[in-house]
Design an enzyme around this catalytic site. Sequence first.
Site, PDB file in Angstrom:
ATOM      1  N   GLU A  56       0.827  -1.201   0.000  1.00 60.71           N
ATOM      2  CA  GLU A  56       0.000   0.000   0.000  1.00 60.71           C
ATOM      3  C   GLU A  56       0.864   1.255   0.000  1.00 60.71           C
ATOM      4  O   GLU A  56       1.964   1.263   0.557  1.00 60.71           O
ATOM      5  CB  GLU A  56      -0.931  -0.033   1.219  1.00 60.71           C
ATOM      6  CG  GLU A  56      -1.950  -1.150   1.044  1.00 60.71           C
ATOM      7  CD  GLU A  56      -2.815  -1.438   2.271  1.00 60.71           C
ATOM      8  OE1 GLU A  56      -3.914  -1.935   2.071  1.00 60.71           O
ATOM      9  OE2 GLU A  56      -2.390  -1.180   3.397  1.00 60.71           O
ATOM     10  N   CYS A  85       3.450   8.623   1.054  1.00 57.84           N
ATOM     11  CA  CYS A  85       3.909   7.687   2.079  1.00 57.84           C
ATOM     12  C   CYS A  85       4.045   6.329   1.382  1.00 57.84           C
ATOM     13  O   CYS A  85       3.055   5.788   0.892  1.00 57.84           O
ATOM     14  CB  CYS A  85       2.885   7.642   3.211  1.00 57.84           C
ATOM     15  SG  CYS A  85       3.274   6.422   4.469  1.00 57.84           S
ATOM     16  N   CYS A 135       6.378  -7.098   7.214  1.00 61.93           N
ATOM     17  CA  CYS A 135       7.481  -6.569   8.029  1.00 61.93           C
ATOM     18  C   CYS A 135       7.803  -7.571   9.133  1.00 61.93           C
ATOM     19  O   CYS A 135       6.903  -8.196   9.687  1.00 61.93           O
ATOM     20  CB  CYS A 135       7.067  -5.237   8.652  1.00 61.93           C
ATOM     21  SG  CYS A 135       8.365  -4.449   9.624  1.00 61.93           S
ATOM     22  N   CYS A 171       6.522  -5.015  15.863  1.00 64.51           N
ATOM     23  CA  CYS A 171       5.996  -4.032  16.827  1.00 64.51           C
ATOM     24  C   CYS A 171       4.553  -4.416  17.163  1.00 64.51           C
ATOM     25  O   CYS A 171       3.729  -4.616  16.258  1.00 64.51           O
ATOM     26  CB  CYS A 171       6.040  -2.621  16.229  1.00 64.51           C
ATOM     27  SG  CYS A 171       7.700  -2.093  15.783  1.00 64.51           S
ATOM     28  N   CYS A 201       1.391  -2.474  15.654  1.00 65.49           N
ATOM     29  CA  CYS A 201       1.356  -2.143  14.221  1.00 65.49           C
ATOM     30  C   CYS A 201       0.693  -3.252  13.415  1.00 65.49           C
ATOM     31  O   CYS A 201       1.025  -4.431  13.565  1.00 65.49           O
ATOM     32  CB  CYS A 201       2.772  -1.911  13.717  1.00 65.49           C
ATOM     33  SG  CYS A 201       2.842  -1.556  11.941  1.00 65.49           S
ATOM     34  N   CYS A 245      -1.108   5.828   9.958  1.00 67.14           N
ATOM     35  CA  CYS A 245       0.094   5.136  10.439  1.00 67.14           C
ATOM     36  C   CYS A 245      -0.255   3.820  11.103  1.00 67.14           C
ATOM     37  O   CYS A 245      -1.128   3.775  11.966  1.00 67.14           O
ATOM     38  CB  CYS A 245       0.792   5.949  11.514  1.00 67.14           C
ATOM     39  SG  CYS A 245       1.671   7.345  10.924  1.00 67.14           S
TER      40      CYS A 245
HETATM   41  N1  SAH Z   1       9.186   0.594   9.959  1.00 65.24           N
HETATM   42  C1  SAH Z   1       9.266   2.000   9.956  1.00 65.24           C
HETATM   43  C2  SAH Z   1       8.233   2.720   9.109  1.00 65.24           C
HETATM   44  C3  SAH Z   1       6.805   2.208   9.113  1.00 65.24           C
HETATM   45  S1  SAH Z   1       5.703   2.651  10.398  1.00 65.24           S
HETATM   46  C4  SAH Z   1       9.227   2.523  11.385  1.00 65.24           C
HETATM   47  O1  SAH Z   1       9.083   1.730  12.301  1.00 65.24           O
HETATM   48  O2  SAH Z   1       9.417   3.710  11.587  1.00 65.24           O
HETATM   49  C5  SAH Z   1       5.485   4.380  10.410  1.00 65.24           C
HETATM   50  C6  SAH Z   1       5.190   4.920  11.811  1.00 65.24           C
HETATM   51  O3  SAH Z   1       3.890   4.517  12.273  1.00 65.24           O
HETATM   52  C7  SAH Z   1       6.164   4.420  12.872  1.00 65.24           C
HETATM   53  O4  SAH Z   1       6.526   5.477  13.728  1.00 65.24           O
HETATM   54  C8  SAH Z   1       5.340   3.405  13.623  1.00 65.24           C
HETATM   55  O5  SAH Z   1       5.844   3.140  14.904  1.00 65.24           O
HETATM   56  C9  SAH Z   1       3.995   4.081  13.623  1.00 65.24           C
HETATM   57  N2  SAH Z   1       2.871   3.186  13.925  1.00 65.24           N
HETATM   58  C10 SAH Z   1       2.804   1.853  13.751  1.00 65.24           C
HETATM   59  N3  SAH Z   1       1.595   1.395  14.134  1.00 65.24           N
HETATM   60  C11 SAH Z   1       0.871   2.465  14.548  1.00 65.24           C
HETATM   61  C12 SAH Z   1      -0.458   2.657  15.010  1.00 65.24           C
HETATM   62  N4  SAH Z   1      -1.295   1.630  15.121  1.00 65.24           N
HETATM   63  N5  SAH Z   1      -0.849   3.911  15.314  1.00 65.24           N
HETATM   64  C13 SAH Z   1      -0.008   4.959  15.163  1.00 65.24           C
HETATM   65  N6  SAH Z   1       1.242   4.855  14.715  1.00 65.24           N
HETATM   66  C14 SAH Z   1       1.688   3.619  14.408  1.00 65.24           C
END
Ligand code: SAH
Length: 356
Positions: A95, A108, A115, A119, A122, A340
Site C-alpha cells: 500500500e 507515504c 514486516c 511491533c 502495528c 500510520c
Molecule cells: N518501519 C518504519 C516505518 C513504518 S511505520 C518505522 O518503524 O518507523 C510508520 C510509523 O507509524 C512508525 O513510527 C510506527 O511506529 C507508527 N505506527 C505503527 N503502528 C501504529 C499505530 N497503530 N498507530 C499509530 N502509529 C503507528
Amino acid sequence: MIDKLKRDLRALTQDELREQFKTLTQPAYRADQVYDWLWSKEAHSIDDMLNLPKALRESLKAIFEIRPISVNHEQVSKDGTIKNAVRLADGLIVESVLIPTDRRITACISSQVGCNMGCHFCATAKLKRIRNLSPGEIVDQVRAIQAQAEKHFKRPLTNIVYMGMGEPLANYRNVLASIERITSPKGLGISAKRITLSTVGLPKLIRRMADEQVKFNLAVSLHSARDEVRSAIMPVNDASNVKDLMDSMLYWYEKTGSLITIEYVVWKDLNDGPEDIQALVALCKRVPSKVNLIEYNAIGDGRFQKATLRSIDAYVGALEHAGVTVNIRRSRGKDIDAACGQLANKSLPESMEVLS
Ligand code: SAH
C-alpha cells in the site's frame, strides 16, 4: 507475471549496467542510454527503448525484464487522503498513501511486503516479511502518487516519507538505491531534503547511513525512552537497547548535522507516566531532535488505548519547557485504514494465494 529465469533490469545500478554491457561487448554509452530509458523516461518495456539497435534489445530481453507496479485500487478518504493498493509484478500487494495538506502533498510509500520487526501495536507486523521491494518498485510508487497529485489536486508532489509498509533499513540497499534515483536529476530530481526515512531504530544501520553522508532526513520510531517499556512493545529493543539507539542517533547528528525526528505514540497506562516523560526529555536534551507525537490508530485487537489529552499535554509541556520542538500529528485517512500503522493490506488473502 514474472519470468523467474530473467533478472529485473531496474535492480541494477548504473555501474552494474555498464559491467553487464561489457559482457555483452557493448560500449558504456549504450548502458547509459538504457539507464536513461529506465529512470528518466519511465520505459516499461525493453521494446520502448527505440534508440537501441533491435538486436541489442533482443539480447537484453533474453536476460532481463522490467517489472513495473500497477495501482490496483484507489480509495479516497473524506479528508482527501488517497490509499493505493499497489500490485507488484508477482501479484503481491503493498500500500501507498497520498496525503494532501494546505502546503504539501506527501507520498507515504512502502519498502517491504509485510514486516519482520514485530511491533505489537502495528498492523503491518501481523503480516511478517514476505519480500523486499526492488528500487524500481519503490520509485514506481512515487511516480504513481506524483501523477495522482497532478490529476486530483493540480499540484506537484512535495514530500516523500518511507513510512508505509516495511522497515526501510531491513531493505537497506534497495531503499538507498531508490532514494538515489528519486533525487538524481536523471531520475525524478526531488531534493533529498524533502525525503524522510522512518526506521524502527537499527543502530548499526543508522551509523552506516551517517557514514555514507546521506542527505535525506531521518525519523526514529522511539515510542519509549525506557528499556523496560520499549522492549515490551518493540521486540527490536531486545537486540539493541535505548542507549545503543541514542548513541547511533548522536553519531548521525555529528556526521550529518541534521536533526532527527522522534516519532512517539502515547498510550494509556503504558507510557503516559511522569517517568516516561522524564526519560524522553532527557534523551531529547542529549540528541538534537524534534518530537512528533502521533495519534494512535487502533488496529482492532483492543490491546492498546490512546492516551488522554491530558497526558499528551503533559508531554508537550515538559518537552517545550526543555526547549524541544514538539508537534502533534493528527491521523489522516483513518476512515480508509490509511493512517500510520494501519497498512495491513485487507486485500492480502488474494495476494497470499499467489504465494501458495
Ligand atoms: N518501519 C518504519 C516505518 C513504518 S511505520 C518505522 O518503524 O518507523 C510508520 C510509523 O507509524 C512508525 O513510527 C510506527 O511506529 C507508527 N505506527 C505503527 N503502528 C501504529 C499505530 N497503530 N498507530 C499509530 N502509529 C503507528
